[in-house]
Design an enzyme around this catalytic site. Structure first.
Site, PDB file in Angstrom:
ATOM      1  N   HIS A  84       0.844  -1.193   0.000  1.00 26.57           N
ATOM      2  CA  HIS A  84       0.000   0.000   0.000  1.00 26.57           C
ATOM      3  C   HIS A  84       0.868   1.227   0.000  1.00 26.57           C
ATOM      4  O   HIS A  84       0.543   2.243   0.579  1.00 26.57           O
ATOM      5  CB  HIS A  84      -0.895   0.041   1.235  1.00 26.57           C
ATOM      6  CG  HIS A  84      -1.721  -1.182   1.377  1.00 26.57           C
ATOM      7  ND1 HIS A  84      -1.265  -2.298   2.017  1.00 26.57           N
ATOM      8  CD2 HIS A  84      -2.967  -1.468   0.920  1.00 26.57           C
ATOM      9  CE1 HIS A  84      -2.215  -3.231   1.966  1.00 26.57           C
ATOM     10  NE2 HIS A  84      -3.240  -2.750   1.319  1.00 26.57           N
TER      11      HIS A  84
ATOM     12  N   HIS B 195      -5.973   8.213   4.906  1.00 26.11           N
ATOM     13  CA  HIS B 195      -6.826   8.568   6.041  1.00 26.11           C
ATOM     14  C   HIS B 195      -7.652   9.827   5.791  1.00 26.11           C
ATOM     15  O   HIS B 195      -8.842   9.879   6.129  1.00 26.11           O
ATOM     16  CB  HIS B 195      -5.982   8.725   7.307  1.00 26.11           C
ATOM     17  CG  HIS B 195      -6.822   8.920   8.535  1.00 26.11           C
ATOM     18  ND1 HIS B 195      -7.705   7.970   8.971  1.00 26.11           N
ATOM     19  CD2 HIS B 195      -6.944   9.972   9.381  1.00 26.11           C
ATOM     20  CE1 HIS B 195      -8.325   8.423  10.045  1.00 26.11           C
ATOM     21  NE2 HIS B 195      -7.884   9.630  10.315  1.00 26.11           N
ATOM     22  N   GLY B 196      -7.050  10.844   5.182  1.00 22.97           N
ATOM     23  CA  GLY B 196      -7.790  12.072   4.879  1.00 22.97           C
ATOM     24  C   GLY B 196      -8.915  11.803   3.888  1.00 22.97           C
ATOM     25  O   GLY B 196     -10.058  12.247   4.072  1.00 22.97           O
TER      26      GLY B 196
ATOM     27  N   GLY C   4     -10.465   8.975   3.312  1.00 23.42           N
ATOM     28  CA  GLY C   4     -11.511   8.149   3.923  1.00 23.42           C
ATOM     29  C   GLY C   4     -12.378   8.953   4.872  1.00 23.42           C
ATOM     30  O   GLY C   4     -13.611   8.830   4.859  1.00 23.42           O
TER      31      GLY C   4
ATOM     32  N   SER D  29     -10.488   3.103   9.927  1.00 26.36           N
ATOM     33  CA  SER D  29     -11.173   4.220  10.565  1.00 26.36           C
ATOM     34  C   SER D  29     -12.645   4.254  10.189  1.00 26.36           C
ATOM     35  O   SER D  29     -13.466   4.755  10.961  1.00 26.36           O
ATOM     36  CB  SER D  29     -10.484   5.547  10.247  1.00 26.36           C
ATOM     37  OG  SER D  29     -10.400   5.710   8.865  1.00 26.36           O
TER      38      SER D  29
ATOM     39  N   GLY E  21     -11.422  -2.414  17.767  1.00 25.86           N
ATOM     40  CA  GLY E  21     -10.032  -2.395  17.330  1.00 25.86           C
ATOM     41  C   GLY E  21      -9.057  -2.954  18.353  1.00 25.86           C
ATOM     42  O   GLY E  21      -7.878  -3.049  18.082  1.00 25.86           O
TER      43      GLY E  21
ATOM     44  N   ASP F 182      -0.075  10.330  15.294  1.00 33.62           N
ATOM     45  CA  ASP F 182      -0.918   9.350  14.611  1.00 33.62           C
ATOM     46  C   ASP F 182      -2.023  10.050  13.820  1.00 33.62           C
ATOM     47  O   ASP F 182      -2.646  11.004  14.294  1.00 33.62           O
ATOM     48  CB  ASP F 182      -1.532   8.411  15.653  1.00 33.62           C
ATOM     49  CG  ASP F 182      -2.506   7.445  15.012  1.00 33.62           C
ATOM     50  OD1 ASP F 182      -2.052   6.634  14.183  1.00 33.62           O
ATOM     51  OD2 ASP F 182      -3.704   7.514  15.327  1.00 33.62           O
ATOM     52  N   ALA F 183      -2.260   9.539  12.608  1.00 33.99           N
ATOM     53  CA  ALA F 183      -3.269  10.162  11.734  1.00 33.99           C
ATOM     54  C   ALA F 183      -4.660  10.121  12.373  1.00 33.99           C
ATOM     55  O   ALA F 183      -5.379  11.129  12.393  1.00 33.99           O
ATOM     56  CB  ALA F 183      -3.286   9.444  10.384  1.00 33.99           C
ATOM     57  N   GLY F 184      -5.041   8.965  12.907  1.00 34.68           N
ATOM     58  CA  GLY F 184      -6.380   8.818  13.487  1.00 34.68           C
ATOM     59  C   GLY F 184      -6.547   9.659  14.750  1.00 34.68           C
ATOM     60  O   GLY F 184      -7.621  10.218  14.997  1.00 34.68           O
TER      61      GLY F 184
HETATM   62  P1  ADP Z   1      -6.367   2.076   7.237  1.00 36.38           P
HETATM   63  O1  ADP Z   1      -5.351   1.694   8.269  1.00 36.38           O
HETATM   64  O2  ADP Z   1      -7.334   0.974   6.942  1.00 36.38           O
HETATM   65  O3  ADP Z   1      -5.738   2.675   6.024  1.00 36.38           O
HETATM   66  P2  ADP Z   1      -7.114   4.758   8.020  1.00 36.38           P
HETATM   67  O4  ADP Z   1      -5.880   5.208   7.336  1.00 36.38           O
HETATM   68  O5  ADP Z   1      -8.384   5.412   7.603  1.00 36.38           O
HETATM   69  O6  ADP Z   1      -7.294   3.185   7.935  1.00 36.38           O
HETATM   70  O7  ADP Z   1      -6.977   4.991   9.586  1.00 36.38           O
HETATM   71  C1  ADP Z   1      -5.777   4.804  10.247  1.00 36.38           C
HETATM   72  C2  ADP Z   1      -5.985   5.149  11.700  1.00 36.38           C
HETATM   73  O8  ADP Z   1      -6.917   4.237  12.280  1.00 36.38           O
HETATM   74  C3  ADP Z   1      -4.718   5.012  12.512  1.00 36.38           C
HETATM   75  O9  ADP Z   1      -3.986   6.221  12.469  1.00 36.38           O
HETATM   76  C4  ADP Z   1      -5.244   4.684  13.904  1.00 36.38           C
HETATM   77  O10 ADP Z   1      -5.532   5.859  14.643  1.00 36.38           O
HETATM   78  C5  ADP Z   1      -6.554   3.985  13.636  1.00 36.38           C
HETATM   79  N1  ADP Z   1      -6.474   2.526  13.791  1.00 36.38           N
HETATM   80  C6  ADP Z   1      -6.043   1.635  12.881  1.00 36.38           C
HETATM   81  N2  ADP Z   1      -6.156   0.381  13.350  1.00 36.38           N
HETATM   82  C7  ADP Z   1      -6.691   0.470  14.589  1.00 36.38           C
HETATM   83  C8  ADP Z   1      -7.064  -0.467  15.604  1.00 36.38           C
HETATM   84  N3  ADP Z   1      -6.892  -1.775  15.416  1.00 36.38           N
HETATM   85  N4  ADP Z   1      -7.608   0.023  16.750  1.00 36.38           N
HETATM   86  C9  ADP Z   1      -7.772   1.348  16.934  1.00 36.38           C
HETATM   87  N5  ADP Z   1      -7.429   2.269  16.028  1.00 36.38           N
HETATM   88  C10 ADP Z   1      -6.894   1.850  14.866  1.00 36.38           C
HETATM   89 MG    MG Z   2      -4.664   4.421   6.002  1.00 36.16          MG
END
Ligand code: ADP
Ligand code: MG
Length: 599
Positions: A219, A426-427, A429, A467, A509, A579-581
């Site tokens: 990815h 992430h942005g 999504g 997310s 999660g 962290d992005a999330g």
């Molecule tokens: P993806 O990892 O599917 O590409 P996103 O990029 O939209 O999803 O989101 C990433 C964010 O999701 C991370 O920065 C983190 O904060 C959160 N995250 C990812 N996996 C988990 C998990 N298992 N439990 C809690 N938060 C998680």
């Molecule tokens: Mg991501």
């Protein structure tokens, strides 16, 4: 980066339409869902194998749907897991009454979303099981092999599942053989340049001149470590040595061999690599069984390649050899002559009608299954039944609008933060999710609880990814935990709903404070909010008082090593950026606070 596309937002839909238009002899689109089923599927009494994941990896995953391989493919946005809703619909359309085997790469987003589909199918009496692909030896040590991510070796796992199901094995057997295939497949790779998501300007990562990345992700994640670039023959030795050191105890001496290009590496370069791999395998006493060189799992235009060894025993070899005919892969096996497999595969047979799953059970119960929270059923039913609407419903909709503006304004920043150790989506999504959430409540006149349930449900389906499931569950649970009538919504009720929603997020999660996720923002915020409400503050006052705790929580993730989600595969490399999330969640909370103040 110049790409051939129309509007970036339409990329996935147009890609699937074009694929089905071209390969209608192999596959059909599932009405009302982002996925395809093989022509002739579902076949009554046959186990259905469902693969899937984000797109950008062609021929994985949907190019492998067809006769003798996968029965169905669920197709997410570029590098983004499809939502649980989509996985559920596609699996329903593929169900032939003998059970569903999901198999896909071990990524948080896919695990969460396919997991919700699996739970929901089981609740409906359909036996659904999952085998995760975990072949990437460089993504976690051997004693944590179940944490490894899935890359090119998934091809052999899918092939095993498809062949086993096609010859009529029952679900338990298909599952056991697919697990065995995964336990006997190993991949290691290197990357030379990152890739660019359609519609974006910058690649997800760059590799400095003269360097290469060891331990590629599919990815566009950076490698596990950066080392000086070496000639092809030394890459061959590195990959072979890595795989042999990790071989299963009962490996035997025969392995199918796959050299996989990531999208930006030429076949000719891979042949050069293989001329060095072949003698190394021979010297180690290994029979290279039907080597294949090509693109099996790509990562858009990323430059790099991987080497896979699939340690065959007699059962796995028979399944490896069986006939498969799909858009991207064809192999004629010993069974080809007498089963009519080829005629069937090219569409000579009458296609079974594809079930239209569009009108599935609507509303409240559906939400419970997707959120996966025991005991929430009643609460959600209460929220779904529109109670008395007071001013709080209006505030809730204003808050969602405010959040959407905040996320759209920071979309690029969130993408960059995710690209540092993840896949950069992430942005995209979050923006896609909140756009759908706002649309879903546009013109809705109900109370705050029902507003959040609607918004969260729409968010989950549109955002996809880890997310999508987590933030969608958070929003939905806020809604289902609020009193049905706005008259009963006050600061204490809202704080309680937030606490319930926070409990739902780690449930999905399994993240705790300190794991470098959105929980690091949400948990301190919740505590501070409770304290302020307990001290008699109004909701806007308490919110304002709690925001600094959310911000401090977000900042604390900078020094952390990721323990959840795709960034966790990078170990120490995930340290050094927030962290992005956690960041997007802070922006969400801040925007909600702005809306509360204005209300
Ligand atoms: P993806 O990892 O599917 O590409 P996103 O990029 O939209 O999803 O989101 C990433 C964010 O999701 C991370 O920065 C983190 O904060 C959160 N995250 C990812 N996996 C988990 C998990 N298992 N439990 C809690 N938060 C998680
Ligand atoms: Mg991501």
């Amino acid at each position: 980066m110049k790409r051939m596309l129309n509007e970036a937002a339409a990329f996935r839909e147009e890609m699937v339409d074009g694929f089905v238009a071209a390969y209608g002899r192999h596959v059909r689109r599932v009405p009302g869902a982002s996925g395809i089923v093989a022509v002739g599927a579902p076949r009554p009494g046959k186990v259905s194998v469902v693969v899937g994941g984000g797109s950008g990896h062609y021929p994985a995953f949907y190019g492998l749907v067809g006769r003798g391989l996968a029965d169905a493919g669920v197709i997410g946005d570029v590098f983004t897991s499809p939502s649980g809703e989509q996985a559920y619909r596609v699996a329903r359309a593929a169900d032939g009454g003998a059970g569903i085997l999901f198999t896909f790469g071990n990524y948080s987003g896919d695990v969460l979303n396919f997991g919700m589909a699996e739970t929901r199918l089981r609740a409906e009496g359909i036996d659904a099981r999952t085998v995760l692909v975990t072949d990437d030896v460089l993504s976690a040590p051997k004693d944590e092999a179940d944490r490894r991510r899935g890359i090119a070796g998934g091809f052999y796992v899918f092939k095993t599942a498809g062949a086993s199901a096609t010859r009529g094995d029952d679900l338990a057997t298909v599952e056991a053989l697919t697990r065995r295939a995964n336990a006997r497949v190993r991949t290691a790779g290197v990357a030379f340049a990152g890739c660019t998501i359609p519609g974006q300007e910058e690649p997800l990562f760059t590799v400095p001149a003269g360097q290469m990345e060891v331990g590629l992700g599919i990815h566009g994640e950076p490698g596990v470590r950066t080392v000086p670039q070496v000639p092809s023959r030394e890459i061959a030795r590195l990959l072979v040595d890595t795989l042999l050191a990790d071989a299963p105890a009962d490996a035997g001496s025969r392995a199918a061999v796959l050299v996989n290009g990531l999208g930006g590496t030429k076949y000719e370069e891979m042949f050069v690599l293989y001329q060095a791999v072949a003698p190394l395998l021979a010297a180690a006493g290994i029979e290279a069984y039907e080597p294949q060189i090509g693109e099996f799992v790509t990562s858009l235009d990323m430059a790099g390649c991987s080497l896979t060894l699939f340690w065959l025993d007699d059962d796995l070899r028979a399944l490896h050899d069986a006939t498969a005919v799909t858009p991207a892969y064809t192999r004629l096996g010993p069974d080809a002559g007498d089963t009519g497999a080829i005629a069937g595969a090219v569409g000579a047979e009458t296609a079974a009608p594809v079930a239209d799953t569009d009108g599935g059970a609507a509303g409240t119960v559906e939400v419970v299954d997707r959120v996966g929270i025991d005991g929430a059923r009643d609460a959600i039913a209460a929220a779904g039944a529109v109670g008395a609407a007071g001013s709080f419903g209006v505030t809730a909709r204003a808050a969602l609008g405010e959040v959407l503006r905040a996320i759209e304004a920071t979309e690029a920043e969130l993408g960059r933060l995710d690209a540092a150790a993840g896949d950069g989506d992430h942005g995209l999504g979050m923006a896609r999710g909140f756009r759908a959430a706002v649309d879903a409540v546009d013109g809705f006149g109900g109370p705050a609880g029902a507003t959040f349930v609607r918004a969260g449900t729409a968010f989950m389906d549109a955002a996809g990814g880890a997310s999508g499931a987590l933030v969608g569950a958070w929003l939905t649970t806020i809604g289902s935990s609020l009193p049905a009538s706005d008259d009963a919504v006050d600061a204490a009720a809202f704080a309680a709903a937030l606490a319930a929603a926070l409990a739902a997020v780690p449930l999905l999660g399994q993240a705790a404070v300190g794991d470098k996720t959105l929980v690091d923002t949400l948990a301190p915020f919740g505590e501070a909010l409770d304290a302020a409400v307990g001290g008699g503050a109004t909701l806007p006052e308490a919110w304002a008082a709690a925001l600094p705790a959310a911000e401090a929580g977000m900042r604390s993730t900078e020094g952390m090593v990721s323990r959840r989600g795709r960034a966790s595969r990078l170990g120490e490399r995930s340290r050094g950026h927030v962290d992005a999330g956690a960041t997007s969640m802070f922006y969400v909370l801040r925007a909600m606070g702005d809306a509360l103040r204005e209300a």
